[in-house]
Design a protein around this motif. Structure first.
Motif, short mmCIF file in Angstrom:
data_model
loop_
_atom_site.label_atom_id
_atom_site.label_comp_id
_atom_site.label_asym_id
_atom_site.label_seq_id
_atom_site.Cartn_x
_atom_site.Cartn_y
_atom_site.Cartn_z
N TYR A 74 -21.43 -18.34 -47.73
CA TYR A 74 -19.91 -19.10 -49.13
C TYR A 74 -20.33 -18.22 -50.03
O TYR A 74 -19.43 -17.23 -50.67
CB TYR A 74 -19.88 -20.51 -48.48
N ASN A 107 -20.08 -13.94 -50.37
CA ASN A 107 -18.68 -13.35 -50.21
C ASN A 107 -18.55 -13.83 -51.64
O ASN A 107 -17.54 -13.60 -51.66
CB ASN A 107 -18.01 -14.48 -49.43
N GLN A 136 -8.98 -17.75 -46.36
CA GLN A 136 -10.54 -17.23 -46.76
C GLN A 136 -11.47 -16.90 -45.64
O GLN A 136 -11.94 -15.52 -45.58
CB GLN A 136 -11.67 -18.64 -47.13
N SER A 151 -12.47 -12.50 -46.29
CA SER A 151 -13.55 -12.74 -45.90
C SER A 151 -14.01 -10.80 -44.91
O SER A 151 -14.66 -10.04 -44.76
CB SER A 151 -14.02 -13.48 -45.37
N ARG A 177 -12.39 -7.58 -46.39
CA ARG A 177 -13.60 -7.41 -47.55
C ARG A 177 -14.89 -6.58 -46.51
O ARG A 177 -15.01 -5.60 -46.63
CB ARG A 177 -13.68 -8.78 -47.57
N TRP A 178 -15.67 -7.20 -45.54
CA TRP A 178 -16.55 -7.00 -44.13
C TRP A 178 -16.26 -5.83 -43.78
O TRP A 178 -17.20 -4.24 -43.60
CB TRP A 178 -17.27 -7.58 -44.07
#
Length: 496
Positions: free
Chosen positions: A20, A23, A234, A238, A241-242
């Motif tokens: 977390y 991130n 979330q 996430s 994003r990755w």
């Protein structure tokens, strides 16, 4: 709201907390870092990145120590309240009771630690989520509290301005080119100006402002309501994003491996250090959200080691992303938003991947904008709130949301220079939140802890940087950052 004490929420393991925190820190700032790296030179950038990462780790441990001290004071107050309630419910005091009360009165004049030396060993356990605003009200004077809110409000305004500019800018870059619509997006040798045509008679700047207007109309109304980020949203952002970061790093490595790397970054170029300062500070920002991240961690036994591991991983990731970028692309071709460099046909052959990377900031930033806007609105309410008072409906539901939304949209309307927006936000408001506030918090909470619990009290979550020297060093560094960036801006403007 920044000033509230709330329950920690659902607990999670230390390693989930590590994810977390990773991130939270790795966000929009990472996408502007490659261009800043190329401008400042790879050696200067690497040294500054490592040093700023270390300084951010130091102030993170300061915030954790202040959280533990705040929890200790709250826990002791609850114990006192509970004791008073028991005393009020007791029967008429006997002579022996009077003697005991006299002893208690004398004991109250001694530090708490001397009374509770054999008491609960968990006095400094972090169980209540004490946000930074509440810690400021506990340890700062009234002026200090107002300065805290001024700093965090300024930072959030900068955050919103960056987000409000990044989404329309990405859409403009993907959908426009100098000669009209182009599915390949930004070409290798293309140099675009805002006055270049986009669609028919419309210029690129017109398209940007149309996108900005649509963005404001779609997401602005959320500022007038309460919004919170769900766990599933979330997880989705996430994951996106990755996937995007992994694709960019792999594509850059493949391109370099095949001998098609265009980048020849200089060793050092001090003219680019100004923006690098702000971008790096912004990219390590997490101190304002630490209470929400750390409090729910189920086991905090090795918390400092966990945070240190997180910073090592973040440094490695930033280094990998930036170095692959500056050796893959020429410095003058790197865009403010790194994802847009992959909208070229000669870099990415698959159209779906080009559009995914080009529009990646649109999806992720759009989910964060309403949450940050609501946070800023609530901080305004807290700053002007008076005990026992309520706001009129118009002020609460119209004025506060409007003053939250309007300034960042106006800034985004005037400029879409993301590197400068990130640099200025990080160098000024970011310096206050990341360095100045944690340094004063830990210094004052240590003084309060000694007065309340006695000298020699050990805070189990105390920072490894316990000496006052480190507080002074952080404040000196913060002043140096502020002075350097300001002087650089003034000198740059004078040359122009």
């Amino acid at each position: 709201m920044a000033g509230e004490i709330t329950e920690p929420g659902e607990l999670y393991s230390p390693y989930v907390g590590l994810v977390y925190m990773f991130n939270l820190i790795v966000g929009t700032g990472a996408l502007t870092m490659p261009k800043a790296f190329a401008a400042a030179g790879w050696l200067v950038s690497l040294v500054l990145l490592v040093f700023l990462g270390f300084m951010s780790f130091v102030t993170t441990t300061f915030v954790v120590e202040a959280m533990a001290a705040a929890n200790a004071q709250l826990r002791w107050k609850r114990m006192e309240t509970h004791q008073e309630e028991e005393d009020d419910g007791s029967s008429t005091a006997s002579d022996s009771d009077v003697l005991t009360q006299d002893n208690d009165a004398r004991a109250e004049k001694r530090p708490i630690l001397s009374v509770q030396r054999h008491g609960s060993p968990n006095l400094f356990e972090i169980t209540d989520r004490v946000e930074m605003g509440q810690m400021a009200s506990m340890f700062f004077s009234k002026v200090g509290v107002n300065l805290f809110y001024f700093c965090i409000i300024t930072y959030l305004y900068g955050d919103l301005a960056i987000y409000a500019a990044a989404v329309p800018f990405s859409l403009m870059q993907v959908t426009c080119s100098a000669v009209g619509n182009d599915s390949c997006g930004v070409e290798a040798e293309a140099k675009y100006n805002d006055t270049d045509l986009c669609w028919g008679p419309l210029h690129r700047v017109d398209a940007y402002r149309i996108y900005l207007a649509v963005f404001t109309l779609l997401l602005g109304p959320f500022t007038f309501f309460d919004v919170q980020k769900t766990k599933y949203l979330q997880l989705l952002t996430s994951l996106m994003r990755w996937i995007a970061f992994a694709i960019m790093i792999v594509l850059a490595l493949v391109r370099i491996g095949h001998g098609r790397g265009e980048g020849r970054p200089p060793l050092a170029d001090f003219s680019g250090v100004r923006n690098l300062f702000g971008v790096c500070i912004y990219s390590f920002m997490s101190q304002h959200s630490l209470p929400s991240l750390i409090t729910p961690i189920s086991s905090k036994r090795h918390l400092t080691r966990l945070v240190f591991l997180d910073y090592v991983l973040i440094l490695a990731f930033y280094g990998l992303l930036s170095f692959t970028a500056i050796f893959c692309f020429r410095g003058d071709s790197l865009l403010d938003m790194y994802t847009l460099n992959f909208a070229r046909c000669d870099v990415v052959g698959l159209a779906a991947v080009r559009f995914f990377l080009g529009l990646f900031p649109v999806f992720t930033i759009s989910t964060n904008f309403p949450i940050i806007a609501v946070t800023l609105r609530n901080n305004w309410k807290t700053l002007f709130h008076r005990e026992g008072g309520t706001y009129p409906w118009v002020v609460d539901h119209v004025v506060f949301p409007t003053i939250t939304l309007l300034p960042p949209v106006l800034v985004a309307f005037c400029t879409h220079d993301l590197e400068s927006l990130v640099g200025i936000t990080g160098a000024y408001a970011g310096t206050g939140i990341q360095y100045v506030i944690p340094a004063f918090l830990v210094y004052l909470c240590r003084k309060d802890t000694q007065l309340a619990f006695g000298y020699g009290t050990v805070n189990k979550h105390g920072s490894p940087f316990r000496r006052t020297f480190w507080v002074g060093f952080v404040l000196l560094w913060a002043f140096s950052c502020f002075f350097f960036v300001t002087a650089n801006i003034v000198l740059s403007e004078t040359k122009l």
